[in-house]
Design an enzyme around this catalytic site. Structure first.
Site: not given
Ligand code: NAD
Ligand code: WQD
Length: 339
Positions: A125, A150, A154
């Site tokens: 991330s 979290y 990562k």
């Molecule tokens: P998500 O929660 O929709 O998907 C993650 C999946 O992993 C879920 O289906 C959950 O049931 C499964 N899971 C969690 N722990 C587990 C375990 N111990 N054993 C088996 N299954 C398990 O999340 P997502 O948005 O699809 O994210 C996928 C990956 O990408 C995650 O590692 C997340 O941290 C990373 N990521 C997500 C975002 C975002 O904003 N969505 C941003 C950056 C990184």
């Molecule tokens: C985006 C912008 C908020 C909600 C998060 C995690 C990051 C990654 C992605 C996993 C910001 C603003 C939000 C609301 C708002 N996940 N906002 N009102 O914070 O950039 O990233 O998700 O790795 O680690 O921190 O994403 O969508 O929460 O916010 O004004 O109700 O929207 O302040 O500027 P963020 P977000």
């Protein structure tokens, strides 16, 4: 040959499985459904015509992981999505986050190593950059201090995978640093299904636009950005899914540890998103400016050049597509997968 997709019924995993199947790959999914639902498998089948092999198991359960590798001797690589991802929850429950995200990864890697599967694409991330010194952020930017458990998982997993490669250069490790994944598959059959009140901007906006929630709270308008609201790099989840296919193809060619930013390179403010959503859907998104949210930064967007140069990947979908597809998903599935 087949690919193990951990967390494959989740938001990004499910979209990636669809793209992989579309490219002729064979997927084996493992998920414990702690944040996803079995119906996702039906939806993947509805889109692709293929039902991937599925195991309901926790990655921390080494015996269960062993069984998966024994029963699928043709596994050649793994895309590792499984993990817990709610920033606020990780502050409240640090042990849960360290336990789940780290132990699952260690167990997975141990079993992979035992079965001589040494190719992994990992979901990292942009959070690893912390509060960046400048934007756009290249991969060479210093990894900042994370502000929550979290983000720290990562950082730690990136380090673990790097050390694994250093100890055994037969590994191929591809670390993808996602910026802000949003949108949904154009079919509206799969999308993001947050439980309860969404933490993230896009799902919140889609719920306001469809009338499920009254108004958006904009967290602060006094940042050092063009309109004072936070700026982020929103990336369509199908573009992100495609980046995994490219990373996998690259990992098949080189043994290395490489990391790539996966973003569009363009930053949009919260108010840009409100306007884009209104324009794309013809519906209004009422909002109120409120206090800043703790832990937020002003601006975060990628320099995605390395992914273009080395993976041959760049984002194709526009912000308008992201808004339309998110809205299509929300309209067709007002209660997410619980309809
Ligand atoms: P998500 O929660 O929709 O998907 C993650 C999946 O992993 C879920 O289906 C959950 O049931 C499964 N899971 C969690 N722990 C587990 C375990 N111990 N054993 C088996 N299954 C398990 O999340 P997502 O948005 O699809 O994210 C996928 C990956 O990408 C995650 O590692 C997340 O941290 C990373 N990521 C997500 C975002 C975002 O904003 N969505 C941003 C950056 C990184
Ligand atoms: C985006 C912008 C908020 C909600 C998060 C995690 C990051 C990654 C992605 C996993 C910001 C603003 C939000 C609301 C708002 N996940 N906002 N009102 O914070 O950039 O990233 O998700 O790795 O680690 O921190 O994403 O969508 O929460 O916010 O004004 O109700 O929207 O302040 O500027 P963020 P977000």
């Amino acid at each position: 040959m087949s690919i193990l997709i951990t967390g494959g019924t989740g938001f990004i995993g499910s979209h990636t499985v669809v793209e992989l199947i579309g490219a002729g790959e064979t997927c084996v999914i493992v998920d414990n459904f702690c944040n996803s639902k079995p119906v996702v498998l039906d939806r993947i089948e509805a889109i692709t015509g293929v039902r991937p092999r599925f195991y309901e198991a926790d990655l921390c359960d080494e015996a269960a992981m062993e069984r998966i590798f024994e029963e699928n001797p043709d596994l050649e690589s793994c895309i590792h999505f499984a993990g817990l991802k709610a920033v606020g929850e990780s502050v409240a429950k640090p042990l849960l986050y360290y336990q789940n995200n780290l132990i699952s990864t260690l167990t997975l890697c141990r079993v992979m190593q035992k079965h001589d599967v040494k190719r992994i694409v990992f979901s990292s991330s942009a959070t690893v950059y912390g509060d960046p010194i400048s934007v756009p952020i290249p991969e060479t930017a210093p990894r900042g201090l994370t502000t929550n458990p979290y983000g720290e998982t990562k950082q730690m997993i990136e380090r673990i995978l790097t050390d694994l490669y250093r100890a055994d250069t037969e590994w191929s490790v591809s670390i993808l640093r996602y910026f802000n994944p949003v949108g949904a598959h154009p079919s509206g059959l799969i999308g993001e299904d947050p439980c309860g009140i969404p933490n993230n901007l896009f799902p919140y906006v889609t719920q306001v636009a469809t009338g499920k929630r009254a108004f958006l709270q904009v967290f602060g308008d006094d940042y050092d950005t063009p309109d004072g609201t936070g700026v982020r790099d929103y990336i369509h989840v199908v573009d992100l899914a495609q980046a995994h296919l490219k990373a996998l193809q690259r990992a098949r060619k080189v043994t290395a540890v490489e990391c790539f930013n996966v973003g569009t390179g363009t930053g949009y403010s919260v108010l840009d998103i409100v306007k884009a959503f209104e324009a794309a859907t013809g519906r209004s998104v009422p909002y109120r400016i409120v206090e800043r949210r703790a832990g937020d930064i002003a601006a975060c967007y990628a320099d995605p050049q390395k992914a273009e140069n080395i993976l041959g990947w760049r984002a194709q979908y526009s912000l308008d597509d992201m808004c339309r597809h998110a809205d299509n998903w929300q309209t067709k599935n007002p209660n997410g997968y619980d309809t």
